[in-house]
Design an enzyme around this catalytic site. Structure first.
Site, PDB file in Angstrom:
ATOM      1  N   TYR A  71       1.778   6.639  11.543  1.00 31.88           N
ATOM      2  CA  TYR A  71       1.912   5.275  12.077  1.00 31.88           C
ATOM      3  C   TYR A  71       2.896   4.378  11.294  1.00 31.88           C
ATOM      4  O   TYR A  71       3.101   3.238  11.653  1.00 31.88           O
ATOM      5  CB  TYR A  71       0.542   4.593  12.179  1.00 31.88           C
ATOM      6  N   HIS A  95      -3.992   5.316   3.794  1.00 26.32           N
ATOM      7  CA  HIS A  95      -5.193   4.493   3.619  1.00 26.32           C
ATOM      8  C   HIS A  95      -6.163   5.136   2.628  1.00 26.32           C
ATOM      9  O   HIS A  95      -6.688   4.479   1.741  1.00 26.32           O
ATOM     10  CB  HIS A  95      -5.877   4.284   4.981  1.00 26.32           C
ATOM     11  N   ARG A 100       0.880  -1.166   0.000  1.00 30.64           N
ATOM     12  CA  ARG A 100       0.000   0.000   0.000  1.00 30.64           C
ATOM     13  C   ARG A 100       0.913   1.209   0.000  1.00 30.64           C
ATOM     14  O   ARG A 100       1.459   1.584   1.023  1.00 30.64           O
ATOM     15  CB  ARG A 100      -0.914   0.003   1.231  1.00 30.64           C
TER      16      ARG A 100
HETATM   17  C1  LIG Z   1     -17.639  -3.475   8.891  1.00 27.68           C
HETATM   18  C2  LIG Z   1     -16.719  -2.301   8.738  1.00 27.68           C
HETATM   19  N1  LIG Z   1     -15.856  -2.022   9.732  1.00 27.68           N
HETATM   20  C3  LIG Z   1     -15.001  -0.983   9.609  1.00 27.68           C
HETATM   21  C4  LIG Z   1     -15.013  -0.207   8.478  1.00 27.68           C
HETATM   22  C5  LIG Z   1     -14.029   0.953   8.342  1.00 27.68           C
HETATM   23  N2  LIG Z   1     -12.939   0.534   7.461  1.00 27.68           N
HETATM   24  C6  LIG Z   1     -12.954   0.844   6.155  1.00 27.68           C
HETATM   25  S1  LIG Z   1     -11.622   0.255   5.359  1.00 27.68           S
HETATM   26  C7  LIG Z   1     -10.991  -0.410   6.759  1.00 27.68           C
HETATM   27  C8  LIG Z   1      -9.681  -1.136   6.751  1.00 27.68           C
HETATM   28  C9  LIG Z   1      -9.677  -2.333   5.883  1.00 27.68           C
HETATM   29  O1  LIG Z   1      -8.395  -2.903   5.824  1.00 27.68           O
HETATM   30  P1  LIG Z   1      -8.081  -4.072   4.860  1.00 27.68           P
HETATM   31  O2  LIG Z   1      -9.196  -5.033   4.831  1.00 27.68           O
HETATM   32  O3  LIG Z   1      -6.750  -4.606   5.188  1.00 27.68           O
HETATM   33  O4  LIG Z   1      -8.109  -3.392   3.429  1.00 27.68           O
HETATM   34  P2  LIG Z   1      -7.126  -2.268   2.869  1.00 27.68           P
HETATM   35  O5  LIG Z   1      -7.827  -0.970   3.108  1.00 27.68           O
HETATM   36  O6  LIG Z   1      -5.851  -2.380   3.595  1.00 27.68           O
HETATM   37  O7  LIG Z   1      -6.981  -2.572   1.439  1.00 27.68           O
HETATM   38  C10 LIG Z   1     -11.831  -0.164   7.836  1.00 27.68           C
HETATM   39  C11 LIG Z   1     -11.561  -0.602   9.223  1.00 27.68           C
HETATM   40  C12 LIG Z   1     -15.944  -0.504   7.480  1.00 27.68           C
HETATM   41  N3  LIG Z   1     -16.022   0.198   6.362  1.00 27.68           N
HETATM   42  N4  LIG Z   1     -16.785  -1.570   7.621  1.00 27.68           N
END
Ligand SMILES: Cc1ncc(C[n+]2csc(CCOP(=O)(O)OP(=O)(O)O)c2C)c(N)n1
Ligand SMILES: [Mg+2]
Length: 327
Positions: A259, A250, A246
Site C-alpha cells: 500500500y 505496521h 514509520r
Molecule cells: C479499538 C481498536 N481498533 C482496532 C485495532 C487494530 N489496530 C491496531 S493498531 C491499529 C492502527 C493504529 O494506527 P495509529 O493510531 O496511527 O498508530 P500507528 O500504528 O500508526 O503508530 C489498528 C487499527 C485495535 N487494536 N483496537
C-alpha cells in the site's frame, strides 16, 4: 532546524540522547530478527520515531512521573528506565518479564517499578487511564504528572475525546502526545480526520495544541518540556502532535509495499531520524565518526548480552497460569 545547543542540554546529555536513539534502533532490529528466526511471535516497531521519543521522555522526571505509552514507545520506555533485557524478555514471553510476566503480546510495555502503566491491545485505552492518573495526582496534591501517547489513527477513538475533555475541564497535569506517522496500518491520514493538523483538538478542549517535527530534536524537546512544566505548575494539559516517520511495515505481520509506492518508500529513507541526527552530532562537533563506531560496538555487545540473558530466563510454569492476571 535549531542547532542542538539551543536545547539547553550539555554535550554529555546530547551524547546520551544519541546513545538512546541508537539503542532504540538497534534493539528494535534485534526484535525483528527474533521474529524472523522464529524465537519471538511478534514485533511492532518505533523505527522512525526514536528521536522524537527520546526528546519527549527526557522532558519528564522519569523517576516520579507516570508514563502510559502505546506499542511503538520502546525507546521512550528505555529512557523511562526499562532495560533491553526487560524488553527482550517480553518478546520471549518469560516469567521474569516485568511487562506482564509473559502474559501480554510483545510491545505492551509496563513496569510497576518505573511507573509505566501496562496497556491494552484495544488502542488508546491508555488515554482515559492517564487522565485518571492525573486526576489522582491533583486530588492527592502530589507533584507527579502523567504522559500518555497514541497514534493519530487511534486518537479518533471516542475515549480519547472523553479523556481530553475531562482533563481540560479539571485542568489536570497530563500531557497527551500523538505520534503522527501518517498511517493507521494502511490507512493514510486524509482518510482518518479532516483537519490539516491533529493538534487543533487541544484548543477544542480548552488547552494548547502544538504540531512539532519529531525529527527536530530541539523543537520536540522544548515543546514537551514546556508541556511538562505547564502540567507540573497546575496550568493543565497540553496536546502535542509529534510528526514522525514509520520506517517499517505496521508490524511483523504486515507488508507495507502493498500500500506504499516504491517512490514513497524511497523518500522515506530521507526521513530517518537516526541518519539525520548522526549527521547533526558530527557536523555540530559532539561526536566523531570514530566515537560513533565505538558506541555502535558497545550497543551491539549490550544487546547480545541482553538477548542471551533474556533467553536464559525461565518460561512461566503451567501452574502459574492464573497469576498476574486481573481475574
Ligand atoms: C479499538 C481498536 N481498533 C482496532 C485495532 C487494530 N489496530 C491496531 S493498531 C491499529 C492502527 C493504529 O494506527 P495509529 O493510531 O496511527 O498508530 P500507528 O500504528 O500508526 O503508530 C489498528 C487499527 C485495535 N487494536 N483496537
Ligand atoms: Mg499512525
Amino acid at each position: 532546524m535549531e542547532k542542538l545547543e539551543q536545547s539547553g542540554l550539555s554535550k554529555e546529555e546530547l551524547i546520551t540522547v544519541f546513545k538512546q536513539v541508537l539503542m532504540g534502533r538497534r534493539l528494535d532490529e534485534r526484535l525483528w530478527q527474533l521474529t524472523r528466526i522464529g524465537k519471538s511471535s511478534f514485533n511492532i516497531s518505533g523505527q522512525g520515531a526514536e528521536l522524537a521519543q527520546v526528546a519527549m521522555a527526557m522532558a519528564f522526571e522519569t523517576d516520579k512521573d507516570y508514563f502510559l505509552p502505546y506499542y511503538r514507545d520502546m525507546t521512550a520506555c528505555l529512557v523511562w528506565g526499562m532495560t533491553p533485557k526487560d524488553i527482550i524478555m517480553a518478546s520471549f514471553g518469560k516469567d521474569a518479564d516485568p511487562n506482564s510476566h509473559g502474559r501480554q503480546m510483545p510491545n505492551h510495555y509496563g513496569s510497576k517499578e518505573h511507573r509505566i502503566v501496562s496497556h491494552s491491545s484495544t488502542v488508546s485505552t491508555q488515554m482515559p487511564l492517564a487522565t485518571g492518573v492525573a486526576y489522582a495526582a491533583q486530588l492527592e496534591n502530589a507533584d507527579y504528572i502523567a504522559l500518555t501517547t497514541t497514534g493519530e489513527g487511534s486518537a479518533n477513538q471516542g475515549e480519547v475525546q472523553e479523556a481530553m475533555n475531562f482533563a481540560g475541564v479539571k485542568k489536570l497535569p497530563v500531557v497527551f502526545v500523538i505520534e503522527n506517522n501518517g498511517y493507521a496500518i494502511s490507512v493514510g491520514t486524509r482518510e482518518q480526520y479532516a483537519n490539516e493538523d491533529f493538534s487543533h483538538r487541544g484548543p477544542a478542549y480548552g488547552f494548547p495544541g502544538y504540531t512539532v517535527d519529531g525529527n527536530d530534536f530541539v523543537a520536540a524537546y522544548k515543546a514537551c518540556k514546556e508541556a511538562a512544566d505547564r502540567a507540573r505548575s497546575g496550568e493543565g494539559p497540553t496536546l502535542i502532535e509529534l510528526v514522525v516517520a514509520r520506517l517499517t511495515s505496521h508490524s511483523a505481520d504486515d507488508d507495507q509495499s502493498i500500500y506504499r509506492s516504491e517512490e514513497e518508500l524511497t523518500e522515506l529513507k530521507e526521513k530517518d531520524p537516526l541518519a539525520a541526527f548522526t549527521k547533526q552530532m558530527i557536523d555540530q562537533g559532539y561526536l566523531t565518526e570514530e566515537e560513533i563506531e565505538e558506541i555502535e560496538e558497545k550497543i551491539k555487545q549490550e544487546i547480545n548480552e541482553a538477548t542471551d540473558a533474556a533467553e536464559a530466563e525461565a518460561d512461566p510454569s503451567a501452574d502459574s497460569l492464573y497469576d498476574q492476571v486481573w481475574a
